[in-house]
Design an enzyme around this catalytic site. Structure first.
Site, mmCIF file in Angstrom:
data_model
loop_
_atom_site.group_PDB
_atom_site.id
_atom_site.type_symbol
_atom_site.label_atom_id
_atom_site.label_comp_id
_atom_site.label_asym_id
_atom_site.label_seq_id
_atom_site.Cartn_x
_atom_site.Cartn_y
_atom_site.Cartn_z
ATOM 1 N N ASP A 479 5.385 -0.120 -7.953
ATOM 2 C CA ASP A 479 3.939 -0.238 -8.183
ATOM 3 C C ASP A 479 3.388 1.063 -8.769
ATOM 4 O O ASP A 479 4.045 2.123 -8.744
ATOM 5 C CB ASP A 479 3.275 -0.549 -6.828
ATOM 6 C CG ASP A 479 1.959 -1.300 -6.959
ATOM 7 O OD1 ASP A 479 1.418 -1.348 -8.076
ATOM 8 O OD2 ASP A 479 1.486 -1.809 -5.938
ATOM 9 N N ASP A 549 -2.846 -8.993 -10.248
ATOM 10 C CA ASP A 549 -3.176 -9.109 -8.829
ATOM 11 C C ASP A 549 -3.989 -10.362 -8.555
ATOM 12 O O ASP A 549 -4.231 -10.702 -7.402
ATOM 13 C CB ASP A 549 -3.994 -7.892 -8.372
ATOM 14 C CG ASP A 549 -3.090 -6.790 -7.854
ATOM 15 O OD1 ASP A 549 -1.888 -7.038 -7.668
ATOM 16 O OD2 ASP A 549 -3.596 -5.672 -7.637
HETATM 17 C C1 DGJ Z 1 -1.120 -3.439 -5.953
HETATM 18 C C2 DGJ Z 1 -0.151 -4.554 -6.225
HETATM 19 O O1 DGJ Z 1 -0.456 -5.176 -7.411
HETATM 20 C C3 DGJ Z 1 -0.168 -5.513 -5.052
HETATM 21 O O2 DGJ Z 1 0.652 -6.620 -5.310
HETATM 22 C C4 DGJ Z 1 0.301 -4.776 -3.827
HETATM 23 O O3 DGJ Z 1 1.630 -4.388 -3.991
HETATM 24 C C5 DGJ Z 1 -0.587 -3.563 -3.588
HETATM 25 N N1 DGJ Z 1 -0.714 -2.746 -4.748
HETATM 26 C C6 DGJ Z 1 -0.049 -2.742 -2.460
HETATM 27 O O4 DGJ Z 1 -0.729 -1.579 -2.293
#
Ligand code: DGJ
Length: 741
Positions: A479, A549
């Site tokens: 991430d 997301d």
């Molecule tokens: C952003 C990501 O896109 C989410 O899927 C998740 O992993 C969060 N960060 C976790 O902090």
């Protein structure tokens, strides 16, 4: 495929069955662009393709050569400062402060296959017969700067991969302040420009506008390619659409600051530039040093936007993505993020995993919150060791338990970041990107580690490699949740600060390279708050990326549809999440959430224990379905049919290579009553093959389905038949087609 050279005319013709790309050394010794488009015949002299006329009020570069005004000549890598007033592909500052350069033809060579770009992601060949590469060397005789232009033509598609390499063969320090990967001068401006823009949770929406005189551009100065604009755009003829017509796609294989630009001059010619954003870029080239730009890939088609996408999908799926997972069906995963956020313990995790296993899930992914003091966004990043309060058996213990259940185990990292409240920051407060004397900005309460410094990357590598070696980890979600601000590297001298952004990305690529080569069977999924770094650069290391997301099925229709213009289905992370949805609070039926998520890598982002028994049975059936059909979905040929940006109904389909099987995804956002009949024209089928559509009594030939269309009308177009259920808003259907015999 071939590269033919006419030494007398100094002309190079790169061609395959689909395209021709022709360049020629001009009488001024600059390199001219003659043609890029559908394949044309091979002949000796192409000079007629370039019109040269004396234009009033122009300056010319050759004494008494009024025709040789560079602003009116299509070039391969034009620079500013002489008679070309358009945006330059390169700008070089000499030690006396001059910014004028002049690159003239010196030499060329042709290689079988395609050379690697050291330290950078790039398309590749597995066999030298798949591609040929032309390297043209230009030289600025005054300062000894050499410019190598790389052109690779592939045997299979309309794509050309381009990049540039600068070598300082002179005796003085030079500064490169612009170094584009690609410059392409087109003879007219009769194009629509399509960019792929958005924001967090609504990434890569196509935005179309007519190309006009002046400059149109998108880019990023965030340090990452960004949610806001993707490093990809299309120029299409105004009459072209998804199904027919000419289009050229431009894609940058890079994950950092970028510029993608089309400049139409007042004579209606178009100069396209694509590469590292020149703002804040300043690369010092001491004598003997060289600089390699990232790669840009351009692709031409006369088969409409679907044809263009097919070119990119094939190339990026097979010759950009790499490694063990490239051609493998992707595991159906469950991720605990939306189920627990930071609030979990081992028992809860095992509960989620157990139910997932019962339903047929193959991989459990533990997301954020498993390490250091990470119980909120404010602490822990940088401390890549387990939080034993939450997970007393450690990551190895948990991974073991998940493996014993019969699933694989995956783990989340955010390697490039640190919280102030972390052991790493307390030990190395100087390892972050910050400008001395200035306030440092925060994003998600975190700071960016200075990945332009090798010791920082080494340290993170050690921590990650330790966990990956000790525990049975089969998948990593990488991430990245904030952009760079106050860019300055404590590891660089003043006259190299302009290198920091690019060196940061090189550090990211270096860590990816080390981890993926040390753990070749681990599946890496890239992520940046969803789709903030969904670009070809990362696809080279991670064959799939978390598309957004936003897990709402209706929003995902648009996001996945927009993403599909450049990126293959096998690259798009897509999950079924809970209803009401966490981003939109929208209720959508479970079958629609799955019908959207199937067109990607597929997984779940919720606690299946919280579903009713009936829903759990439906999930089992979804997983069974995906296991049966994922090879076709992830590796078949994908077609966009009806755009969610244009109407209430969206559809897309995949077709197997032998055209004997196909799956159509059909989605209706709002329900209707007494509406017109609906049908969807299919694509990619074999016209003479007779297909049975599962659930329908009649069979249909490919030509019928592609020209009249598949009838999709239901209760919304007249009264429902006795055995027909009345649908609902956010409804969807899959149509499975199989060739009869
Ligand atoms: C952003 C990501 O896109 C989410 O899927 C998740 O992993 C969060 N960060 C976790 O902090």
């Amino acid at each position: 495929m071939n590269i033919s050279v006419n030494n007398k005319k100094n002309t190079f013709h790169l061609y395959n069955d689909e395209i021709s790309y022709i360049i020629s050394v001009l009488p001024t010794r600059h390199l001219g662009q003659l043609y890029y488009g559908r394949r044309i015949r091979e002949r000796e002299d192409y000079s007629w393709l370039l019109e040269l006329r004396d234009r009033p009020m122009s300056s010319w570069t050759v004494k008494e050569g009024q025709k040789y005004s560079l602003e009116h000549i299509r070039q391969e890598y034009g620079v500013f400062g002489s008679t070309d007033y358009r945006s330059p592909a390169a700008e070089v500052v000499s030690s006396n402060g001059s910014r004028i350069s002049d690159f003239c033809f010196a030499d060329y060579r042709i290689l079988a296959g395609k050379p690697e770009l050291p330290g950078l992601p790039a398309t590749y060949t597995e066999d030298d017969s798949e591609a040929m590469t032309l390297i043209v060397t230009l030289r600025d005789d005054l300062n000894g700067l050499e410019l190598e232009l790389y052109y690779t033509i592939f045997d299979q598609c309309g794509a050309i991969a381009r990049s540039a390499r600068f070598v300082n063969n002179g005796t003085e320090d030079l500064h490169l302040t612009t170094a584009m990967s690609l410059s392409l001068d087109l003879p007219d401006s009769d194009y629509d420009w399509i960019q792929f823009s958005g924001a967090w949770a609504r990434e890569r929406y196509p935005k179309v506008r007519r190309l006009e005189q002046g400059i149109q551009s998108v880019g990023s100065m965030r340090g990452n390619s960004s949610h806001n604009h993707n490093p990809f755009f299309i120029l299409k003829r105004p009459t072209a659409d998804e199904f027919q017509g000419e289009a050229i796609g431009f894609s940058l294989v890079y994950s950092g600051n970028f510029l993608a630009q089309a400049e139409v001059d007042t004579y209606d010619t178009t100069r396209v530039l694509m590469g590292i954003h020149p703002s804040c870029f300043d690369w010092k080239l001491a004598p003997g040093e060289s600089f390699q730009t990232p790669e840009a890939v351009i692709s031409y088609t006369d088969q409409g936007l679907n044809g263009l996408s097919r070119n990119f999908h094939r190339l990026y799926q097979k010759r950009l993505a790499r490694g063990y997972w490239r051609d493998r069906e992707r595991p159906i995963l469950i991720n605990n993020w939306e189920a627990t956020y930071f609030d979990f313990n081992e028992e809860e995790i095992l509960n989620i995993a157990q139910k997932a296993k019962e339903c047929g899930v193959e991989l459990f992914v533990l997301d954020d919150g498993w390490f250091g003091a990470r119980n909120t966004e404010r602490a822990g990043l940088g401390d890549w060791y387990v939080n034993q309060d939450k997970l007393p058996a450690g990551i190895s213990g948990l991974a073991e338990k998940i493996e014993n259940m019969g699933m694989k185990f995956g783990l989340w990292f955010e390697p490039e970041m640190v919280n102030e409240d972390s052991d790493l920051f307390r030990a190395h407060p100087d390892w972050i990107i910050r400008t001395p004397g200035r306030e440092t900005s925060y994003g998600r309460h975190q700071l960016v580690l200075d990945f332009s410094r090798k010791e920082v990357v080494d340290h993170i590598y050690e921590m990650m490699a330790k966990i990956l070696s000790e525990a049975k980890i089969s998948y990593v979600k990488w991430d990245m949740n904030r952009s760079i601000t106050e860019c300055f590297s404590a590891g660089l001298p003043a006259d190299r600060q302009g290198e920091a952004y690019h060196r940061y990305i090189l550090g990211v690529y270096d860590l990816y390279e080390r981890l993926t080569s040390q753990f070749p069977e681990v599946l890496f999924e890239s992520c940046a708050s969803g789709g903030g770094r969904f670009d070809p650069g990362l696809l080279y290391y991670a064959p799939q990326g978390w598309t957004s997301d936003d897990t709402d099925a209706v929003e995902r229709l648009k996001i996945q549809y927009g993403t599909s213009y450049c990126y293959p289905i096998s690259s798009m992370g897509s999950h079924v999440s809970v209803s009401p949805n966490h981003q939109l609070n929208r209720n959508t039926p479970l079958h629609t959430r799955a019908n959207v998520a199937y067109f990607g890598t597929f997984g779940y982002e919720l606690d299946l224990n919280k579903l009713t028994d009936e829903e759990q049975e439906a999930v089992k059936e979804q997983i069974r379905f995906m296991k049966e059909h994922r090879r076709l979905i992830q590796f078949g040929t994908f077609y966009r049919l009806q755009s969610p940006f244009e109407g209430n109904i969206a559809s897309w389909m995949v077709v197997s290579e032998d055209k004997k099987e196909a799956i159509v995804g059909w989605y209706r956002v709002l329900n209707g009553v007494n509406m017109p009949y609906t049908r969807t024209k299919l694509m990619g089928l074999s016209p003479d093959t007779e297909y049975r559509v599962e659930g329908m009594d009649t069979t249909h030939f490919g030509d019928e389905l592609m020209n009249y269309g598949l009838i999709t009308s239901d209760h919304a177009s007249g009264s429902a038949s006795p055995d027909e259920e009345i649908g609902q808003d956010f409804d969807s259907r899959l149509y499975l087609l199989k060739a009869v015999n």
